[in-house]
Design an enzyme around this catalytic site. Structure first.
Site, short mmCIF file in Angstrom:
data_model
loop_
_atom_site.label_atom_id
_atom_site.label_comp_id
_atom_site.label_asym_id
_atom_site.label_seq_id
_atom_site.Cartn_x
_atom_site.Cartn_y
_atom_site.Cartn_z
N SER A 77 0.69 -0.83 -0.28
CA SER A 77 -0.08 -0.41 -0.14
C SER A 77 0.74 1.40 0.20
O SER A 77 1.74 1.51 -0.86
CB SER A 77 -1.05 -0.04 0.97
OG SER A 77 -2.04 1.19 1.37
N HIS A 78 0.59 2.17 1.10
CA HIS A 78 1.49 3.73 0.75
C HIS A 78 2.63 3.49 1.84
O HIS A 78 3.04 4.77 2.38
CB HIS A 78 0.31 3.89 1.75
CG HIS A 78 -0.24 3.81 3.21
ND1 HIS A 78 -0.78 3.08 2.91
CD2 HIS A 78 0.14 4.05 4.51
CE1 HIS A 78 -1.53 2.58 4.83
NE2 HIS A 78 -0.57 3.64 5.14
N ASP A 253 -1.42 6.77 -3.67
CA ASP A 253 -0.24 6.31 -2.88
C ASP A 253 0.55 4.92 -3.74
O ASP A 253 0.58 5.28 -5.43
CB ASP A 253 -0.97 5.36 -1.64
CG ASP A 253 -2.17 4.45 -1.99
OD1 ASP A 253 -1.91 4.28 -2.93
OD2 ASP A 253 -2.37 3.89 -0.85
N ASP A 255 -0.21 2.05 -4.13
CA ASP A 255 -0.88 1.39 -4.75
C ASP A 255 -2.10 1.68 -5.67
O ASP A 255 -2.87 1.20 -6.28
CB ASP A 255 -1.48 -0.23 -4.40
CG ASP A 255 -2.44 0.33 -3.98
OD1 ASP A 255 -1.97 0.97 -2.96
OD2 ASP A 255 -2.60 -1.15 -3.45
N ASP A 257 -4.74 3.54 -4.75
CA ASP A 257 -6.19 3.20 -4.39
C ASP A 257 -6.34 3.83 -3.26
O ASP A 257 -7.54 4.63 -3.44
CB ASP A 257 -6.53 1.61 -3.31
CG ASP A 257 -5.10 1.83 -2.32
OD1 ASP A 257 -4.21 2.28 -2.03
OD2 ASP A 257 -5.78 0.40 -1.27
N ARG A 258 -5.40 5.16 -2.95
CA ARG A 258 -5.62 5.67 -1.86
C ARG A 258 -5.41 7.16 -2.96
O ARG A 258 -4.54 7.55 -3.62
CB ARG A 258 -4.78 6.14 -0.85
CG ARG A 258 -4.52 4.99 0.33
CD ARG A 258 -3.86 5.19 1.71
NE ARG A 258 -4.37 4.28 2.20
CZ ARG A 258 -4.39 4.19 3.15
NH1 ARG A 258 -4.36 5.05 3.59
NH2 ARG A 258 -4.43 2.86 4.29
N LYS A 353 -11.02 0.91 -2.82
CA LYS A 353 -10.82 2.27 -2.81
C LYS A 353 -10.20 2.74 -4.06
O LYS A 353 -9.55 2.07 -4.84
CB LYS A 353 -10.31 2.87 -1.61
CG LYS A 353 -9.31 2.68 -0.84
CD LYS A 353 -9.13 2.73 0.09
CE LYS A 353 -7.70 2.18 1.06
NZ LYS A 353 -7.55 1.18 1.94
#
Length: 535
Positions: A77-78, A253, A255, A257-258, A353
């Site tokens: 992720s982030h 981020d 990947d 998604d944010r 998301k």
């Protein structure tokens, strides 16, 4: 997941391009062949954003009519990437959403008993840089690997949701300037295709859009702390920005998604962002033209969305933190738009998301508000937010993170807060001793969620103090591991008085912050006089 489920299955294997992804793709592909999987789909260069994977599972049909059963997403992720940084593997189900706890718990159980695993070591490595299908004979029979263009399916999905023609008009207007920062994450694999090729933005409006294994040495987390270059360009940095900032800025981020949404010298909180998207979705986004099925937010996210839902008479859900709770509501046809305070926003087009979706949603709202007015003064991001506040009120909001707190002390603090809830009169007396200008607490509990779809119950999801004026204090504990615990304190002041809207957030929140710290005895329990991070 039993082997019978895998036999003949189609799996997606890709990720955000972080260090070790290329090696992991080859290993997972060879293990898939050895376990009877029929085919593996890989995004070109191993790149697929998390939302794109969800879309591929739900929408893509292979040349032979095959549909994906699930996906291994290689991402942390982030979090930073690189030889000494983080790597992660996430499994998504056939609805395109993250595996529920029942599945992840089973996977963990298997890791405690596994004695052997199957891998087709003789299978040659697949060239993931070139699109096309490669046919193999694996240990269990025919086995195909298809490498496909990372962006095409996702671009097609976005074009089915948004009015790209009106977005092109907005982006081609000399009055509108734009900036997108992928923070060297996988968002860069989509940015040029969507914003430049499809919508006509200048290539110079894209920054850090080349995906890198170590995210350029940065922390790919789209917030005011880590998206430094974008923040400076948008006129929100500590020093004076070079030249006039763009009208609109956004970041993703690792990947993708944010998302973070910025106006010229103006930050849009994630809680406000989801509320504003929900309030304008039906008029501004063709996908929602028939109306919203419902809206949802994670419990710590501000109640800005609640006010919109009440005003528009929409179904509303407050769920624990974790996208799977939104996914259940969406699968049951109960939710169209959802979001969380940690920079995640999305809709029922997929079961994750979606950072680029959120950017296109905001651009759609800007295009709608400026329809037939692009010759006049531009309606800006700040105008839209302030108009929203004047209609629905303003939710001043901040989050204090106390990281690496002694786990024992953190648990004691939480237990104390729960015990305190047994007498609201005592709580209100304590509050009045600290500040007389803070409203009374009318409800206090430990948040528990009963999923209306699958009946599962999630307990101990955070401690809530809800005030008469709509303000809230939330305390959550996370990561009680060997490194210590993190206490997250969410402070939200609701303001309907037009004369008090537009103040600096820290000024509006100061009384409630003081109450939160004294009420929880934060310094007494943790020894901390200030948080590690404020967002």
């Amino acid at each position: 997941m039993g082997l019978s489920v895998l036999v003949g299955a189609t799996l997606v294997v890709s990720g955000d391009g972080r260090y070790y992804s290329k090696e992991a793709i080859q290993i997972i592909t060879k293990m898939s062949a050895a376990n009877g999987v029929r085919r593996v789909w890989i995004g070109q260069n191993g790149l697929l954003s998390t939302p794109a994977v969800s879309g591929v599972i739900r929408e893509r049909v292979g040349p032979d009519g095959s549909k994906a059963t699930g996906a291994f997403i290689l991402t942390a992720s982030h979090n930073p990437g690189g030889p000494n940084e983080d790597f992660g593997i996430k499994y998504n189900m056939e609805n395109g959403g993250p595996a529920p706890e029942g599945i992840t718990n089973k996977i963990y159980e298997y890791t405690t008993t596994i004695k052997e695993y199957f891998i087709a070591e003789d299978l040659p490595d697949v060239d993931i840089t070139t699109t096309g299908v490669t046919n193999f004979t694996g240990p269990e029979g025919p086995f195909d690997v298809e490498v496909f263009d990372s962006a095409s399916d996702y671009v097609k999905l976005m074009k089915s949701i948004f009015d790209f023609e009106s977005l092109r008009k907005l982006l081609s207007s000399p009055k509108f300037t734009f900036c997108y920062d992928a923070l060297h994450g996988v968002g860069g694999a989509y940015a040029k295709r969507i914003f430049v090729d499809e919508l006509g933005a200048q290539e110079s409006s894209l920054i850090n859009c080349i995906p890198k294994e170590d995210f350029g040495g940065g922390h790919p987390d789209p917030n005011l702390t880590y998206a430094k270059e974008l923040v400076a360009r948008m006129g929100l940095g500590k020093s004076e920005s070079q030249g006039e900032p763009p009208e609109f800025g956004a970041a993703a981020d690792g990947d993708a998604d944010r998302n973070m949404i910025l106006g010229k010298r103006f930050f849009v909180t994630p809680s406000d962002s989801v509320a504003i998207i929900a309030a304008n979705a039906v008029e501004a986004i063709p996908y929602f033209s028939a109306g919203l099925k419902g809206v949802a937010r994670s419990m710590p996210t501000s109640a800005a969305l609640d006010v919109v839902a009440k005003s528009l008479n929409l179904k509303f859900f407050e769920v624990p933190t974790g996208w799977k709770f939104f996914g259940n509501l969406m699968d049951a046809g109960l939710c169209s738009v959802c979001g969380e305070e940690s920079f995640g926003t999305g809709s029922d087009h997929i079961r994750e998301k979606d950072g680029i979706w959120a950017v296109l949603a905001w651009l759609s709202i800007l295009a709608y508000k400026n329809k037939d007015k692009l010759e006049d003064k531009l309606v800006t991001v700040e105008d839209i937010v302030r108009q929203h506040w004047s209609t629905y009120g303003c939710h001043y909001y901040t989050r204090y993170d106390y990281e690496n707190v002694d786990a024992g002390a953190a648990k004691e603090l939480m237990a104390y807060l729960v015990k305190l809830q047994s007498s609201l009169s005592e709580v209100n007396q304590l509050i009045k001793e600290v500040r007389t200008d803070v409203s009374n607490v009318v409800h206090a509990d430990e948040f528990e969620y009963k999923d209306s779809v699958d009946g599962s119950i999630s307990s101990h999801q955070g401690i809530r103090y809800l005030f008469e004026d709509g303000s809230r204090l939330i305390f959550r504990l996370s990561g009680t591991g060997s490194e210590g615990a993190t206490i997250r304190l969410y402070i939200e002041q609701y303001e309907k008085d037009p004369s008090k809207i537009g103040r600096l957030s820290q000024d509006a929140l100061a009384p409630l912050v003081e109450v939160a710290l004294k009420l929880s005895k934060m310094q007494e329990f943790t020894g901390r006089s200030s948080p590690t991070v404020i967002t």
